[in-house]
Structure formats: C-alpha cells, structure tokens
Write an enzyme that holds these catalytic residues in place. Structure first.
Site, mmCIF file in Angstrom:
data_model
loop_
_atom_site.group_PDB
_atom_site.id
_atom_site.type_symbol
_atom_site.label_atom_id
_atom_site.label_comp_id
_atom_site.label_asym_id
_atom_site.label_seq_id
_atom_site.Cartn_x
_atom_site.Cartn_y
_atom_site.Cartn_z
ATOM 1 N N ASP A 70 0.854 -1.200 0.000
ATOM 2 C CA ASP A 70 0.000 0.000 0.000
ATOM 3 C C ASP A 70 0.880 1.237 0.000
ATOM 4 O O ASP A 70 1.955 1.248 0.592
ATOM 5 C CB ASP A 70 -0.858 0.063 1.282
ATOM 6 C CG ASP A 70 -1.733 -1.166 1.429
ATOM 7 O OD1 ASP A 70 -2.148 -1.692 0.388
ATOM 8 O OD2 ASP A 70 -1.972 -1.582 2.579
ATOM 9 N N ASP A 76 -1.955 14.147 7.156
ATOM 10 C CA ASP A 76 -3.104 15.046 6.959
ATOM 11 C C ASP A 76 -4.082 14.464 5.935
ATOM 12 O O ASP A 76 -5.303 14.598 6.072
ATOM 13 C CB ASP A 76 -2.694 16.492 6.616
ATOM 14 C CG ASP A 76 -1.496 16.579 5.711
ATOM 15 O OD1 ASP A 76 -1.096 15.542 5.158
ATOM 16 O OD2 ASP A 76 -0.966 17.687 5.544
ATOM 17 N N GLU A 99 -10.180 21.061 4.167
ATOM 18 C CA GLU A 99 -9.043 21.872 3.723
ATOM 19 C C GLU A 99 -8.180 21.093 2.736
ATOM 20 O O GLU A 99 -7.464 21.669 1.930
ATOM 21 C CB GLU A 99 -8.205 22.300 4.928
ATOM 22 C CG GLU A 99 -7.469 23.590 4.669
ATOM 23 C CD GLU A 99 -6.329 23.851 5.617
ATOM 24 O OE1 GLU A 99 -6.533 24.614 6.557
ATOM 25 O OE2 GLU A 99 -5.238 23.300 5.396
ATOM 26 N N GLU A 100 -8.266 19.795 2.800
ATOM 27 C CA GLU A 100 -7.454 18.940 1.936
ATOM 28 C C GLU A 100 -8.014 18.809 0.519
ATOM 29 O O GLU A 100 -7.361 18.217 -0.334
ATOM 30 C CB GLU A 100 -7.348 17.537 2.545
ATOM 31 C CG GLU A 100 -6.571 17.477 3.835
ATOM 32 C CD GLU A 100 -5.108 17.853 3.652
ATOM 33 O OE1 GLU A 100 -4.531 17.465 2.622
ATOM 34 O OE2 GLU A 100 -4.567 18.547 4.520
ATOM 35 N N ASP A 118 -10.945 20.982 8.905
ATOM 36 C CA ASP A 118 -9.509 20.913 8.647
ATOM 37 C C ASP A 118 -9.061 19.661 9.395
ATOM 38 O O ASP A 118 -8.927 19.664 10.615
ATOM 39 C CB ASP A 118 -8.799 22.170 9.189
ATOM 40 C CG ASP A 118 -7.327 22.160 8.805
ATOM 41 O OD1 ASP A 118 -6.835 21.111 8.354
ATOM 42 O OD2 ASP A 118 -6.672 23.211 8.966
ATOM 43 N N LEU A 120 -6.360 17.889 9.742
ATOM 44 C CA LEU A 120 -5.127 17.940 10.547
ATOM 45 C C LEU A 120 -4.431 19.267 10.305
ATOM 46 O O LEU A 120 -3.762 19.450 9.286
ATOM 47 C CB LEU A 120 -4.211 16.750 10.208
ATOM 48 C CG LEU A 120 -3.381 16.222 11.367
ATOM 49 C CD1 LEU A 120 -4.204 15.920 12.607
ATOM 50 C CD2 LEU A 120 -2.607 15.005 10.956
ATOM 51 N N ASP A 121 -4.622 20.164 11.224
ATOM 52 C CA ASP A 121 -4.036 21.494 11.075
ATOM 53 C C ASP A 121 -2.695 21.566 11.813
ATOM 54 O O ASP A 121 -2.515 20.923 12.836
ATOM 55 C CB ASP A 121 -4.997 22.544 11.655
ATOM 56 C CG ASP A 121 -4.416 23.921 11.535
ATOM 57 O OD1 ASP A 121 -4.397 24.441 10.406
ATOM 58 O OD2 ASP A 121 -3.951 24.468 12.551
ATOM 59 N N GLU A 278 -10.909 26.942 9.521
ATOM 60 C CA GLU A 278 -10.132 27.238 10.729
ATOM 61 C C GLU A 278 -10.797 28.305 11.598
ATOM 62 O O GLU A 278 -11.072 28.089 12.781
ATOM 63 C CB GLU A 278 -8.714 27.667 10.332
ATOM 64 C CG GLU A 278 -7.895 26.490 9.779
ATOM 65 C CD GLU A 278 -6.736 26.868 8.885
ATOM 66 O OE1 GLU A 278 -6.747 27.984 8.315
ATOM 67 O OE2 GLU A 278 -5.819 26.054 8.720
HETATM 68 P P1 AHM Z 1 -1.852 24.521 7.697
HETATM 69 O O1 AHM Z 1 -3.334 24.528 7.507
HETATM 70 O O2 AHM Z 1 -1.086 24.387 6.436
HETATM 71 O O3 AHM Z 1 -1.418 23.552 8.745
HETATM 72 O O4 AHM Z 1 -1.478 25.997 8.205
HETATM 73 C C1 AHM Z 1 -2.165 26.548 9.282
HETATM 74 C C2 AHM Z 1 -1.183 26.827 10.391
HETATM 75 C C3 AHM Z 1 -1.862 27.137 11.701
HETATM 76 O O5 AHM Z 1 -1.979 26.006 12.492
HETATM 77 C C4 AHM Z 1 -0.933 28.139 12.323
HETATM 78 O O6 AHM Z 1 -1.601 29.029 13.186
HETATM 79 C C5 AHM Z 1 -0.380 28.861 11.138
HETATM 80 O O7 AHM Z 1 -0.489 28.004 10.031
HETATM 81 C C6 AHM Z 1 1.063 29.216 11.312
HETATM 82 O O8 AHM Z 1 1.473 29.933 10.202
HETATM 83 P P2 AHM Z 1 2.914 30.592 10.134
HETATM 84 O O9 AHM Z 1 3.873 29.466 9.934
HETATM 85 O O10 AHM Z 1 2.844 31.512 8.957
HETATM 86 O O11 AHM Z 1 3.161 31.314 11.417
HETATM 87 MG MG MG Z 2 -5.035 24.260 8.443
#
Ligand code: AHM
Ligand code: MG
Length: 332
Positions: A70, A76, A99-100, A118, A120-121, A278
């Site tokens: 696999d 994410d 978001e993906e 989102d 996995l943020d 977010e």
């Molecule tokens: P992502 O969705 O690609 O993970 O980006 C979101 C993240 C947030 O968790 C965080 O607050 C922010 O991006 C940090 O951004 P930066 O690296 O510009 O400070």
């Molecule tokens: Mg995010």
C-alpha cells in the site's frame, strides 16, 4: 428540574454527556448526537495514527510503499480520509468540505447537515512531534435534504454553525466543542478508549498576558497598528507564546487568557487562515467561552464567505485584549 440543567459531573463520558443533552435539540436529537459521536470515533483513529508517526522511519517513509504494497499516506491526507469515511458512513452529514480538497464531497444521502473540516491542522508540526489539531464546523444544509448539494450549502456565515469544535492532539488528546450553549472539553482516556468530561463550561478570561503571533512577519504587516500593539504588550509585561499550530495556540489562550494574531501581510494579503476550515469554528468556541474574534473591522462569524477556501486576518482571544488591538488597528 430539567434534565439538561443538571450540572454534569467531571469524569462522565462523552456518550453519557451527549445523551443527557439530547433534550436541548428536540428536532434533531438523534442525528446531531450521532454526528458528534462520528467525530469522536474518527478522532480516536487519527490519534492512533499520530501516535505512530514517530515510527515512520522504521515502518517506511511517507510516499513509499509499505510491506503490504500500500502507498503510505501523509497524516493530513489520512486524517481527511478517516473523517470523511466516518461522516459518509454515519449518514447524518450530506456532505463535507475539507481543507485537503478543492471542492466539497456530496455523500448523496438524506442527511440534514454539512461539515467543514480541517482534518489535521499545523502540518509543519507533524514531523517534529509538536501538538496538532482537527477543526470542525457543522451547519444545517441550505438546500432540501435528498437533493444535490451546492456551494450554497457550504458558503454559510459562521453565525449559522450549529456546532463547532476542535481536537487537540497534545500532551493529552482533547475534544472541545460547543453547540451554542457553552464550551465543553473532554480528555481522551487512552486505557478506556473514552473521552471524559474534564473542562465543563470553559471560560476565556476577559484579560490576559500572552500574545501569540509569528512576529517574523511583522515587517510585512501593512497596518502599523500591529507593531504598536505588540510594543504596548511588551511594556505591559506580556509574554510571547507561539506554537505555529492554531488549535494549540488558541487552546492555551482560551484557558490562560491571551490574544492570537494572524494579520494580513505582504505575503498573505487577506491573512493566511481559512475562514471555513479554521477561523469560524474557533471563533464560535472563543465567543461561546466569553472571548472575541474579529478580522479587524468585522466579527468573524458575520463574514459572508464567497469562496470555499477564502482566508481572513484573525484576531481572537480575551475580550479586553482583542478590543485594545482593534483600537490600535483603527488609529492612523
Ligand atoms: P496549515 O493549515 O497548512 O497547517 O497551516 C495553518 C497553520 C496554523 O496552524 C498556524 O496558526 C499557522 O499556520 C502558522 O502559520 P505561520 O507558519 O505563517 O506562522
Ligand atoms: Mg489548516
């Protein structure tokens, strides 16, 4: 005494909590509760995957094939699959936007709700064992259940969310959510495999001494009010705390009191953070806990989205701090 008014003891499981609250949603009790259960279950699966992440070097790199042939998936993407699957199997959500993905997925069922997520943020933190999170918003669909979903079902104001929350995969895993009647935090008890109520009726302190911003971007902020506000914070003995993982930064400030700032910069003209995936959910949580969330001129929850992936400047946290920042932003 109404069942829902009885104070719920710390330590009760999420399932019992949901059952005891069902009478607050007379028209939608069953479906709505099931949606929350779907989220909880998917988050446990994601939690398990995250805890294995450190073993990736032993088990095979992302992008390579594992022993069974696999393709190894990025966490994410995996989280997106886990949550989508939980919602599509549950049947209460008619569709999901993540978001993906570029656009929404229509589950082609009779569900009354739609979910923006989102999965996995904080992706830059995944590989380095730092806290990450899942953020979700639940809306009632605008079009008639059973018909084809449209963008209109997802382009809703944050004020129309019927529930919102986040999961923080941190030193312990927590599920924090609101259905518009306060904010409740549950901690995952791994040996039982259950979320238990640990933070009933969370309140965001009206004041605080923490500011959270990626200060390296300050020279690229067109509005000098941000710099002025930070200077003031420094004079007033604030401390700076910035994880770069939105859920973790918001969660800390929600508990301790503080302000999170992601302004418009030359690089991100409309801010970096996404309204639908977010900001809306976190704004609802923080407001429900007594805090404030603005984009500079407007309440986040009052922004009518035009685009599924629209971004916005985000100023959120303790009421007094957000108000002080806003007055600096308006001063010329
Ligand atoms: P992502 O969705 O690609 O993970 O980006 C979101 C993240 C947030 O968790 C965080 O607050 C922010 O991006 C940090 O951004 P930066 O690296 O510009 O400070
Ligand atoms: Mg995010």
């Amino acid at each position: 005494m109404e069942r829902s008014r009885i104070a719920l003891p710390i330590g009760i499981t999420l399932d019992r909590f949901i059952k005891s609250k069902q009478d607050e949603y007379p028209q939608a009790a069953g479906e709505f509760s099931q949606l929350l259960r779907d989220i909880a279950l998917a988050s446990k699966v994601v939690n398990r995957e995250i805890n294995k992440a450190g073993l990736v070097d032993i088990m095979g790199y992302i992008g390579q094939q594992n022993k069974a042939g696999d393709e190894q998936q990025k966490l994410d993407v995996l989280a997106h699959i886990r949550f989508s699957r939980a919602f599509s199997k549950g049947g209460e959500a008619a569709g999901i936007i993540s978001e993906e993905t570029k656009s929404f997925t229509d589950f082609k069922n009779k569900g009354k709700y739609v979910v923006a997520i989102d999965p996995l943020d904080g992706s830059s933190n995944i590989d380095v064992n730092v806290s990450i999170g899942t953020i979700f918003s639940i809306y009632k669909r605008k079009t008639r259940p059973g018909t084809k979903l449209t963008q209109k079902d997802f382009l809703q104001k944050g004020s129309e969310q019927v529930a919102a929350g986040y999961i923080l995969y941190g030193s312990s895993t927590m599920l924090v959510f609101t259905t518009g009647k306060g904010v409740f935090g549950f901690t995952y008890e791994t040996t039982l495999g259950e979320y238990v109520l640990s933070h009933p009726q969370m309140r965001c302190p009206a004041n605080g001494k923490i500011y959270s911003i990626n200060e390296a971007g300050l020279p690229q902020c067109p509005n000098p009010g941000i710099g002025r506000y930070l200077d003031k914070c420094k004079k007033d003995g604030f401390t700076a705390r910035y994880i770069g993982s939105l859920v973790a930064d918001i969660h800390r400030n929600l508990i301790k009191g503080g302000i999170f700032i992601y302004p418009a910069t030359d690089r991100y003209r409309d801010g970096k953070l996404r309204l639908l995936f977010e900001c809306n959910a976190l704004a609802m949580i923080v407001e429900q806990a007594g805090g404030m969330a603005r984009n500079g001129s407007k309440r986040i929850l009052d922004i009518a989205p035009k685009d599924l992936h629209q971004t916005t400047p985000f100023f959120v946290g303790s009421k007094r701090l957000v108000k002080e920042l806003l007055s600096e932003l308006q001063r010329k």
